[in-house]
Enzyme design. Structure first.
Site, PDB file in Angstrom:
ATOM      1  N   LEU A  17      11.530   1.370   6.510  1.00  0.00           N
ATOM      2  CA  LEU A  17      10.812   1.854   5.334  1.00  0.00           C
ATOM      3  C   LEU A  17      11.532   3.103   4.811  1.00  0.00           C
ATOM      4  CD1 LEU A  17       8.157   1.309   3.693  1.00  0.00           C
ATOM      5  CD2 LEU A  17       7.312   3.352   4.810  1.00  0.00           C
ATOM      6  N   TYR A  31       0.829  -1.204   0.000  1.00  0.00           N
ATOM      7  CA  TYR A  31       0.000   0.000   0.000  1.00  0.00           C
ATOM      8  C   TYR A  31       0.865   1.257   0.000  1.00  0.00           C
ATOM      9  CZ  TYR A  31       1.000   0.839   4.946  1.00  0.00           C
ATOM     10  OH  TYR A  31       1.640   1.108   6.131  1.00  0.00           O
ATOM     11  N   LYS A  87       6.463  -1.919   1.783  1.00  0.00           N
ATOM     12  CA  LYS A  87       5.323  -1.321   2.493  1.00  0.00           C
ATOM     13  C   LYS A  87       4.164  -2.328   2.428  1.00  0.00           C
ATOM     14  CE  LYS A  87       3.311   3.253   3.164  1.00  0.00           C
ATOM     15  NZ  LYS A  87       3.398   3.267   4.612  1.00  0.00           N
ATOM     16  N   GLU A 139      13.301   2.720  13.386  1.00  0.00           N
ATOM     17  CA  GLU A 139      12.351   3.774  12.988  1.00  0.00           C
ATOM     18  C   GLU A 139      11.175   3.733  13.954  1.00  0.00           C
ATOM     19  OE1 GLU A 139      10.635   2.934   9.129  1.00  0.00           O
ATOM     20  OE2 GLU A 139      10.635   0.792   9.507  1.00  0.00           O
ATOM     21  N   ARG A 193       7.997   3.778  -4.961  1.00  0.00           N
ATOM     22  CA  ARG A 193       8.064   2.857  -3.818  1.00  0.00           C
ATOM     23  C   ARG A 193       6.997   1.766  -3.936  1.00  0.00           C
ATOM     24  NH1 ARG A 193       7.706   5.330   2.154  1.00  0.00           N
ATOM     25  NH2 ARG A 193       5.533   5.607   1.531  1.00  0.00           N
TER      26      ARG A 193
HETATM   27  N1  PMP Z   1       8.213   3.924   8.654  1.00  0.00           N
HETATM   28  C1  PMP Z   1       7.083   3.214   8.738  1.00  0.00           C
HETATM   29  C2  PMP Z   1       7.126   1.868   9.367  1.00  0.00           C
HETATM   30  C3  PMP Z   1       5.870   3.756   8.261  1.00  0.00           C
HETATM   31  O1  PMP Z   1       4.736   3.047   8.325  1.00  0.00           O
HETATM   32  C4  PMP Z   1       5.860   5.073   7.722  1.00  0.00           C
HETATM   33  C5  PMP Z   1       4.590   5.698   7.262  1.00  0.00           C
HETATM   34  N2  PMP Z   1       4.155   5.185   6.068  1.00  0.00           N
HETATM   35  C6  PMP Z   1       7.080   5.762   7.634  1.00  0.00           C
HETATM   36  C7  PMP Z   1       8.236   5.167   8.115  1.00  0.00           C
HETATM   37  C8  PMP Z   1       7.134   7.146   7.017  1.00  0.00           C
HETATM   38  O2  PMP Z   1       7.023   7.037   5.625  1.00  0.00           O
HETATM   39  P1  PMP Z   1       6.420   8.214   4.743  1.00  0.00           P
HETATM   40  O3  PMP Z   1       7.201   9.433   5.057  1.00  0.00           O
HETATM   41  O4  PMP Z   1       6.609   7.747   3.356  1.00  0.00           O
HETATM   42  O5  PMP Z   1       4.982   8.351   5.135  1.00  0.00           O
END
Ligand code: PMP
Length: 277
Positions: free
Chosen positions: A201, A32, A145, A177, A51
């Protein structure tokens, strides 16, 4: 108005559309994206779609749509919703087939929702948020993701029950993270974040912050740091599509820096907002 989409049809969000044998809800067998729309324009859409393709290839989803097809679809959904500030949730699963582990030979399911953005309050932005540390209990391929978010959900719920906004995940004492964000710390005027690997991610907002740092001549260093190094930092902030750049002023009940959002975090956040206009 909020709207939905599934396999070629725009629908209202309360319509019942999926048969029981859908691999998304039986196996979490899909990927997603969440894309933020500012004033009718999806922010960093190409990066999100790159991505999405990376995630899809990594789990061998047989998608036939191109980046251009997804771009058209997303823009049409935004237009139909007539929402200016909204979040697009786009999901691809391995489709609808009688439950069995092996890949079925069926088309993927593509679904989407468009809903108004729930912006964080000014109070949260001025005071900052708090977090807990939590073991990173996820698998080895967090760069995908994937719909399988159980460890993220459990850690986020634990944070919530402790009165905190986020759980900062630790793999052998090192910060990976957040459950739904990337983590940054500031020490002696330099910004640090965990390097890209399969263990995190590759956040789109993280990428935006790296570009902002170059633009503003801020030293951004991609380097692993420990739980203790984070606690000793002058500032901590997290980034995500929905939280943007959000100060974290307390972790495991220990105050970070002055206990207030720091100047570096503010400077990066302000530039981030500039970029979305
Ligand atoms: N890490 C994880 C595990 C996430 O779920 C997210 C949010 N999607 C992020 C980092 C931040 O990613 P983004 O800036 O692309 O929303």
């Amino acid at each position: 108005m909020s709207i939905g989409y599934i396999n070629g049809k725009f629908i209202s969000l309360d319509e019942l559309v999926l048969p029981l044998d859908e691999r998304g809800h039986q196996f979490g067998d899909g990927v997603y994206e969440v894309i933020r729309v500012y004033n009718g324009v999806p922010f960093m859409l190409n990066e999100h779609l790159d991505r999405l393709i990376t995630s899809s290839k990594a789990i061998k989803l047989p998608i036939t749509e191109t980046i251009e097809d997804f771009t058209r679809l997303i823009n049409e959904a935004i237009e139909r919703s007539q929402l200016k500030d909204c979040n697009v949730y786009l999901q691809i699963t391995r489709g609808i087939a009688t439950r069995q582990h092996l890949f079925p030979e069926v088309p993927v399911s593509i679904s989407m929702t468009v809903r108004p953005t729930k912006a964080l309050s000014e109070e949260v932005r001025t005071l900052g948020e708090s977090a807990i540390f939590h073991e990173d209990e996820r698998w080895a391929n967090c760069y995908i993701k994937s719909l399988n978010l159980l460890p993220n959900i459990l850690a986020k719920q634990t944070a919530h029950e402790a009165g905190c906004f986020e759980a900062i995940l630790l793999r052998e004492d090192y910060v990976t993270e957040g459950t739904s964000s990337n983590v940054f710390m500031v020490k002696d005027g330099k910004v640090y974040t965990t390097p890209l690997s399969k263990h995190i991610l590759h956040g789109i907002t993280r990428l935006a912050v790296t570009k902002i740092s170059q633009k503003l001549n801020i030293d951004l260093i991609e380097k692993h740091f420990t739980k203790q190094e984070l606690l000793d930092a002058d500032e901590v902030f997290i980034t995500s599509t929905t939280s943007e750049v959000l100060p974290i002023v307390k972790v495991d009940n220990q105050v970070i820096g002055t206990g207030k959002p720091g100047e570096m975090t503010k400077k990066i956040y302000e530039q981030f907002i500039e970029e979305t206009i």
